[in-house]
Design a protein around this motif. Structure first.
Motif, PDB file in Angstrom:
ATOM      1  N   UNK A   1      -4.901  -3.032  16.534  1.00  0.00           N
ATOM      2  CA  UNK A   1      -5.480  -2.776  15.205  1.00  0.00           C
ATOM      3  C   UNK A   1      -4.383  -2.661  14.153  1.00  0.00           C
ATOM      4  N   UNK A   2      -3.289  -2.001  14.504  1.00  0.00           N
ATOM      5  CA  UNK A   2      -2.158  -1.893  13.564  1.00  0.00           C
ATOM      6  C   UNK A   2      -1.573  -3.273  13.248  1.00  0.00           C
ATOM      7  N   UNK A   3      -1.460  -4.122  14.272  1.00  0.00           N
ATOM      8  CA  UNK A   3      -0.952  -5.472  14.034  1.00  0.00           C
ATOM      9  C   UNK A   3      -1.884  -6.244  13.109  1.00  0.00           C
ATOM     10  N   UNK A   4      -3.192  -6.122  13.311  1.00  0.00           N
ATOM     11  CA  UNK A   4      -4.140  -6.814  12.439  1.00  0.00           C
ATOM     12  C   UNK A   4      -3.933  -6.427  10.985  1.00  0.00           C
ATOM     13  N   UNK A   5      -3.817  -5.142  10.736  1.00  0.00           N
ATOM     14  CA  UNK A   5      -3.617  -4.672   9.360  1.00  0.00           C
ATOM     15  C   UNK A   5      -2.278  -5.145   8.810  1.00  0.00           C
ATOM     16  N   UNK A   6      -1.225  -4.967   9.590  1.00  0.00           N
ATOM     17  CA  UNK A   6       0.092  -5.335   9.104  1.00  0.00           C
ATOM     18  C   UNK A   6       0.219  -6.838   8.877  1.00  0.00           C
ATOM     19  N   UNK A   7      -0.348  -7.631   9.758  1.00  0.00           N
ATOM     20  CA  UNK A   7      -0.237  -9.084   9.581  1.00  0.00           C
ATOM     21  C   UNK A   7      -0.988  -9.527   8.322  1.00  0.00           C
ATOM     22  N   UNK A   8      -2.154  -8.938   8.057  1.00  0.00           N
ATOM     23  CA  UNK A   8      -2.888  -9.258   6.814  1.00  0.00           C
ATOM     24  C   UNK A   8      -2.060  -8.862   5.595  1.00  0.00           C
ATOM     25  N   UNK A   9      -1.503  -7.649   5.634  1.00  0.00           N
ATOM     26  CA  UNK A   9      -0.699  -7.176   4.508  1.00  0.00           C
ATOM     27  C   UNK A   9       0.520  -8.070   4.287  1.00  0.00           C
ATOM     28  N   UNK A  10       1.192  -8.433   5.363  1.00  0.00           N
ATOM     29  CA  UNK A  10       2.381  -9.281   5.247  1.00  0.00           C
ATOM     30  C   UNK A  10       2.027 -10.656   4.686  1.00  0.00           C
ATOM     31  N   UNK A  11       0.935 -11.250   5.177  1.00  0.00           N
ATOM     32  CA  UNK A  11       0.537 -12.559   4.657  1.00  0.00           C
ATOM     33  C   UNK A  11       0.183 -12.481   3.179  1.00  0.00           C
ATOM     34  N   UNK A  12      -0.493 -11.418   2.776  1.00  0.00           N
ATOM     35  CA  UNK A  12      -0.810 -11.243   1.353  1.00  0.00           C
ATOM     36  C   UNK A  12       0.471 -11.163   0.529  1.00  0.00           C
ATOM     37  N   UNK A  13       1.425 -10.386   1.001  1.00  0.00           N
ATOM     38  CA  UNK A  13       2.696 -10.230   0.281  1.00  0.00           C
ATOM     39  C   UNK A  13       3.476 -11.544   0.248  1.00  0.00           C
ATOM     40  N   UNK A  14       3.491 -12.255   1.364  1.00  0.00           N
ATOM     41  CA  UNK A  14       4.215 -13.526   1.430  1.00  0.00           C
ATOM     42  C   UNK A  14       3.567 -14.584   0.545  1.00  0.00           C
ATOM     43  N   UNK A  15       2.254 -14.555   0.424  1.00  0.00           N
ATOM     44  CA  UNK A  15       1.557 -15.502  -0.438  1.00  0.00           C
ATOM     45  C   UNK A  15       1.848 -15.225  -1.906  1.00  0.00           C
ATOM     46  N   UNK A  16       1.941 -13.951  -2.243  1.00  0.00           N
ATOM     47  CA  UNK A  16       2.215 -13.567  -3.627  1.00  0.00           C
ATOM     48  C   UNK A  16       3.662 -13.846  -4.019  1.00  0.00           C
ATOM     49  N   UNK A  17       4.570 -13.531  -3.110  1.00  0.00           N
ATOM     50  CA  UNK A  17       6.000 -13.717  -3.385  1.00  0.00           C
ATOM     51  C   UNK A  17       6.751 -13.825  -2.058  1.00  0.00           C
ATOM     52  N   UNK A  18       7.105 -15.057  -1.666  1.00  0.00           N
ATOM     53  CA  UNK A  18       7.818 -15.223  -0.401  1.00  0.00           C
ATOM     54  C   UNK A  18       9.085 -14.370  -0.352  1.00  0.00           C
TER      55      UNK A  18
END
Length: 113
Positions: A33-50
């Protein structure tokens, strides 16, 4: 089908995950569950600003649960960003790897998610 059979070709190395969580199903579910949340957060951040640091964060998380394709894609993105390229194709590959891992994790968690 046992965990060894499911690990072959799976987005998550279940043997590695079991080692990391000491075979404790509740701990495994929490880590996933922690990985699911973190991976979503990381992808959002990477999409906004690599950012290579965010790619590196996801790389470590993926290695921790045995998500090899995610780790490889995050590593490639991190390297591209450190070289000064935009990493567009690497980010697309990372999104695909995270999507596969997410689908597998959600199926594995079933009603525990």
């Amino acid at each position: 089908m046992n965990d060894d059979e499911r690990t072959a070709g799976s987005p998550i190395d279940l043997r590695h995950l079991a080692e990391q969580t000491f075979g404790n199903a509740d701990l495994e579910a929490e880590v996933l569950r922690l990985f699911l949340k973190q991976s979503r957060d990381c992808l959002d951040r990477l999409s906004a600003e690599p950012d290579a640091r965010v790619a590196h964060l996801l790389l470590g998380s993926a290695r921790g649960i045995g998500a090899r394709a995610v780790a490889e894609a995050a590593s490639a993105l991190e390297a591209a960003l450190l070289r000064g390229t935009d990493g567009g194709s690497d980010l697309a590959r990372l999104r695909e790897a995270v999507a596969a891992a997410t689908a597998f994790i959600e199926m594995r968690l079933g009603g525990r998610g």
